[in-house]
Design a protein around this motif. Structure first.
Motif, mmCIF file in Angstrom:
data_model
loop_
_atom_site.group_PDB
_atom_site.id
_atom_site.type_symbol
_atom_site.label_atom_id
_atom_site.label_comp_id
_atom_site.label_asym_id
_atom_site.label_seq_id
_atom_site.Cartn_x
_atom_site.Cartn_y
_atom_site.Cartn_z
ATOM 1 N N ALA A 37 0.817 -1.219 0.000
ATOM 2 C CA ALA A 37 0.000 0.000 0.000
ATOM 3 C C ALA A 37 0.848 1.265 0.000
ATOM 4 O O ALA A 37 0.491 2.253 -0.641
ATOM 5 C CB ALA A 37 -0.935 0.000 1.209
ATOM 6 N N VAL A 38 1.976 1.267 0.737
ATOM 7 C CA VAL A 38 2.797 2.484 0.824
ATOM 8 C C VAL A 38 3.444 2.838 -0.521
ATOM 9 O O VAL A 38 3.342 3.983 -0.963
ATOM 10 C CB VAL A 38 3.858 2.356 1.946
ATOM 11 C CG1 VAL A 38 4.848 3.523 1.873
ATOM 12 C CG2 VAL A 38 3.178 2.348 3.310
ATOM 13 N N PRO A 39 4.127 1.901 -1.207
ATOM 14 C CA PRO A 39 4.652 2.246 -2.531
ATOM 15 C C PRO A 39 3.554 2.665 -3.508
ATOM 16 O O PRO A 39 3.741 3.586 -4.311
ATOM 17 C CB PRO A 39 5.337 0.957 -2.992
ATOM 18 C CG PRO A 39 5.675 0.239 -1.747
ATOM 19 C CD PRO A 39 4.551 0.541 -0.801
ATOM 20 N N ALA A 41 0.711 4.154 -2.744
ATOM 21 C CA ALA A 41 0.305 5.514 -2.386
ATOM 22 C C ALA A 41 1.358 6.531 -2.813
ATOM 23 O O ALA A 41 1.037 7.623 -3.298
ATOM 24 C CB ALA A 41 0.065 5.606 -0.878
ATOM 25 N N GLY A 42 2.654 6.179 -2.651
ATOM 26 C CA GLY A 42 3.720 7.080 -3.080
ATOM 27 C C GLY A 42 3.688 7.318 -4.576
ATOM 28 O O GLY A 42 3.838 8.445 -5.061
ATOM 29 N N LEU A 43 3.470 6.236 -5.338
ATOM 30 C CA LEU A 43 3.330 6.380 -6.789
ATOM 31 C C LEU A 43 2.124 7.237 -7.130
ATOM 32 O O LEU A 43 2.185 8.066 -8.046
ATOM 33 C CB LEU A 43 3.176 4.994 -7.429
ATOM 34 C CG LEU A 43 2.954 4.982 -8.939
ATOM 35 C CD1 LEU A 43 4.188 5.486 -9.679
ATOM 36 C CD2 LEU A 43 2.579 3.575 -9.421
ATOM 37 N N SER A 44 1.026 7.070 -6.401
ATOM 38 C CA SER A 44 -0.188 7.845 -6.650
ATOM 39 C C SER A 44 0.083 9.340 -6.572
ATOM 40 O O SER A 44 -0.247 10.093 -7.487
ATOM 41 C CB SER A 44 -1.264 7.460 -5.626
ATOM 42 O OG SER A 44 -2.375 8.320 -5.729
ATOM 43 N N VAL A 45 0.700 9.765 -5.484
ATOM 44 C CA VAL A 45 0.955 11.196 -5.300
ATOM 45 C C VAL A 45 1.948 11.703 -6.345
ATOM 46 O O VAL A 45 1.750 12.771 -6.951
ATOM 47 C CB VAL A 45 1.475 11.482 -3.879
ATOM 48 C CG1 VAL A 45 1.806 12.965 -3.714
ATOM 49 C CG2 VAL A 45 0.443 11.060 -2.841
ATOM 50 N N ALA A 46 3.018 10.934 -6.609
ATOM 51 C CA ALA A 46 4.034 11.362 -7.577
ATOM 52 C C ALA A 46 3.468 11.476 -8.980
ATOM 53 O O ALA A 46 3.706 12.465 -9.690
ATOM 54 C CB ALA A 46 5.206 10.376 -7.567
ATOM 55 N N ALA A 122 8.370 7.773 -0.131
ATOM 56 C CA ALA A 122 8.197 7.028 -1.378
ATOM 57 C C ALA A 122 7.948 7.981 -2.549
ATOM 58 O O ALA A 122 8.503 7.795 -3.644
ATOM 59 C CB ALA A 122 7.035 6.048 -1.244
ATOM 60 N N THR A 123 7.165 9.007 -2.316
ATOM 61 C CA THR A 123 6.866 9.997 -3.358
ATOM 62 C C THR A 123 8.120 10.722 -3.809
ATOM 63 O O THR A 123 8.389 10.860 -5.007
ATOM 64 C CB THR A 123 5.831 11.019 -2.838
ATOM 65 O OG1 THR A 123 4.626 10.338 -2.481
ATOM 66 C CG2 THR A 123 5.523 12.072 -3.894
ATOM 67 N N VAL A 124 8.910 11.186 -2.865
ATOM 68 C CA VAL A 124 10.129 11.929 -3.189
ATOM 69 C C VAL A 124 11.117 11.041 -3.933
ATOM 70 O O VAL A 124 11.755 11.473 -4.907
ATOM 71 C CB VAL A 124 10.774 12.503 -1.912
ATOM 72 C CG1 VAL A 124 12.146 13.106 -2.216
ATOM 73 C CG2 VAL A 124 9.869 13.564 -1.298
ATOM 74 N N GLY A 125 11.254 9.798 -3.508
ATOM 75 C CA GLY A 125 12.173 8.883 -4.185
ATOM 76 C C GLY A 125 11.830 8.715 -5.656
ATOM 77 O O GLY A 125 12.724 8.685 -6.515
ATOM 78 N N THR A 251 -4.249 5.582 4.013
ATOM 79 C CA THR A 251 -3.447 5.027 2.928
ATOM 80 C C THR A 251 -4.315 4.203 1.987
ATOM 81 O O THR A 251 -4.126 4.238 0.769
ATOM 82 C CB THR A 251 -2.316 4.150 3.499
ATOM 83 O OG1 THR A 251 -1.482 4.946 4.335
ATOM 84 C CG2 THR A 251 -1.477 3.545 2.389
ATOM 85 N N ALA A 252 -5.275 3.469 2.526
ATOM 86 C CA ALA A 252 -6.161 2.664 1.686
ATOM 87 C C ALA A 252 -7.019 3.546 0.786
ATOM 88 O O ALA A 252 -7.257 3.215 -0.387
ATOM 89 C CB ALA A 252 -7.049 1.781 2.561
ATOM 90 N N THR A 253 -7.481 4.672 1.319
ATOM 91 C CA THR A 253 -8.322 5.575 0.533
ATOM 92 C C THR A 253 -7.566 6.144 -0.661
ATOM 93 O O THR A 253 -8.070 6.156 -1.786
ATOM 94 C CB THR A 253 -8.848 6.729 1.410
ATOM 95 O OG1 THR A 253 -9.620 6.186 2.477
ATOM 96 C CG2 THR A 253 -9.717 7.680 0.595
#
Length: 430
Positions: A37-39, A41-46, A122-125, A251-253
């Motif tokens: 879920a975290v990666p 979500a990070g991809l989502s924002v990026a 994750a987003t910044v990376g 995070t799920a949302t």
């Protein structure tokens, strides 16, 4: 060639070109979704940040198509291609500036939007690498713009498929086989942009036109670009707000929002294929002073958009219980998906008409109206409901209700404008 066949001869290749990037992002989302879920979500924002900045600069594509198509219709193909040269120079300058600004702003923006430190990291990376694709994305947009204007849809099809096809094969290898995770996703994304942009630059260099920058022509493009930019800002404020609200809920949302939003973007660009054809045909007709044909194309493409959008709604209604599982196995994310899914399905017929008539009006160079109607829809419909969803805990239902209001306002606006005929100004230059 019948009018329908001519429309489809432009729309079908445009469909593949438009679908290629979001289809790649769907593959990317599915690959990264299996990391957790975290990666995801990070991809989502990026990806939302990258996509929204690119969407702000749609004048490099749509504005170039409108101007080039009018010149092409007036029998001035060389001048039409020259518009592509200046759009490409703008793409390089603006793209390099965005790389610098983006690297500086990546951390504070991610902290603001991500909702948790893990998702922000994750987003910044992803962004640190993915940002280098921005100038290349804009070059590809400019290339698509002038080629659509001169009704050359075959070469953009090959160029975009080459970049995204190779990258789609590379992504799962870098993410899972090599083990680079989210970093591998970002590298694969940049590889796609390098390949496509290089092919567009080569095509422009092969044309018998001057490649020198012309400040006066670039200023003229920026004049139309100003209205499309303000329109883009309304889109970005709305979609970034939606992702931010989703990220601050859970995070799920935000993971569920990413899945449905990527499908939304994919189908939106699929529907936009008719609009791309309309841009070219309307611009050509107005450039040739054939107002009657321009009006005929407008209503034809609106009708086809309604039929196509309705069909897509039915298909994705049938896939509701199956398709989300292709993107993630996380039970919390899957539980949230239906809260957005049925809005997504029900809105497809409206999208078909709105996107088609957007193409007509952009092709006519009616940028000021497009700006005003989009700002009204965003600030009177989308944004109030998004932030109400955050304040009152309405979740994805509130966010997607806001998107519904946004589209209904735009539907009323574009249908009324098309019926008025005030957009149909003839001549090589509006």
């Amino acid at each position: 060639m019948t009018p329908l066949r001519r429309l489809l001869s432009l729309a079908v290749p445009a469909l593949v070109v438009l679908a290629a990037e979001p289809l790649y992002l769907l593959v990317d989302t599915a690959v990264v979704g299996h990391l957790g879920a975290v990666p995801l979500a990070g991809l989502s924002v990026a990806v939302v940040l990258m996509s929204q900045v690119s969407n702000l600069l749609t004048f490099l594509s749509y504005g170039t198509t409108a101007t080039a198509a009018r010149l092409y219709g007036a029998g001035r193909r060389t001048e039409a291609v020259a518009e592509g040269v200046q759009a490409t120079w703008l793409a390089v300058v603006v793209g390099m500036a965005l790389v610098v600004v983006g690297q500086v702003a990546a951390r504070p923006v991610a902290d603001l939007l991500a909702g948790s430190s893990e998702v922000a990291d994750a987003t910044v990376g992803w962004l640190r690498i993915g940002l280098f694709g921005w100038p290349l994305v804009l070059i590809t947009m400019a290339g698509n713009g002038w080629m659509r204007g001169v009704q050359d849809t075959a070469r953009p099809l090959r160029y975009v498929l080459a970049g995204n096809g190779i990258s789609a094969l590379l992504c799962p290898i870098l993410v899972h086989v090599v083990g680079w995770g989210l970093t591998g996703s970002a590298i694969a994304n940049v590889v796609a942009q390098v390949i496509s942009a290089a092919m567009f630059i080569r095509a422009l260099m092969a044309e018998q036109v001057s490649l020198r920058p012309s400040p006066s022509k670039m200023r003229a493009q920026l004049s139309m670009g100003r209205d499309l930019l303000l329109r883009g800002i309304a889109f970005q404020a709305s979609h970034i707000s939606a992702t931010t609200v989703a990220a601050h809920m859970s995070t799920a949302t935000v993971g569920a929002h990413q899945i449905v939003l990527q499908l939304w973007n994919f189908l939106g660009l699929v529907l936009d294929s008719l609009a791309i054809a309309a841009q070219s045909l309307v611009g050509e007709s107005l450039g040739a002073s054939d107002e009657r044909h321009a009006r005929s194309v407008a209503w034809q493409v609106a009708g086809y958009g309604l039929i196509f959008g309705s069909a897509l709604g039915v298909v994705f209604a049938l896939l509701a219980g199956v398709l989300p599982h292709a993107f993630t196995t996380d039970p919390a994310v899957l539980a949230e998906v239906p809260h957005a899914w049925w809005f997504f399905v029900a809105l497809q017929p409206i999208c078909g008409v709105v996107f088609a008539l957007d193409g007509v009006l952009v092709g006519a160079g009616d940028a000021a109206f497009m700006r005003n109607s989009t700002l009204l829809a965003a600030f009177a419909g989308f944004l109030p409901l998004i932030w109400a969803a955050y304040l009152f805990g309405w979740g994805l239902v509130g966010i997607w209700a806001g998107l519904s209001a946004f589209l209904v306002v735009r539907l009323v606006a574009v249908v009324s404008r098309t019926r008025s005929g005030r957009w149909a100004v003839v001549g090589a230059v509006r």
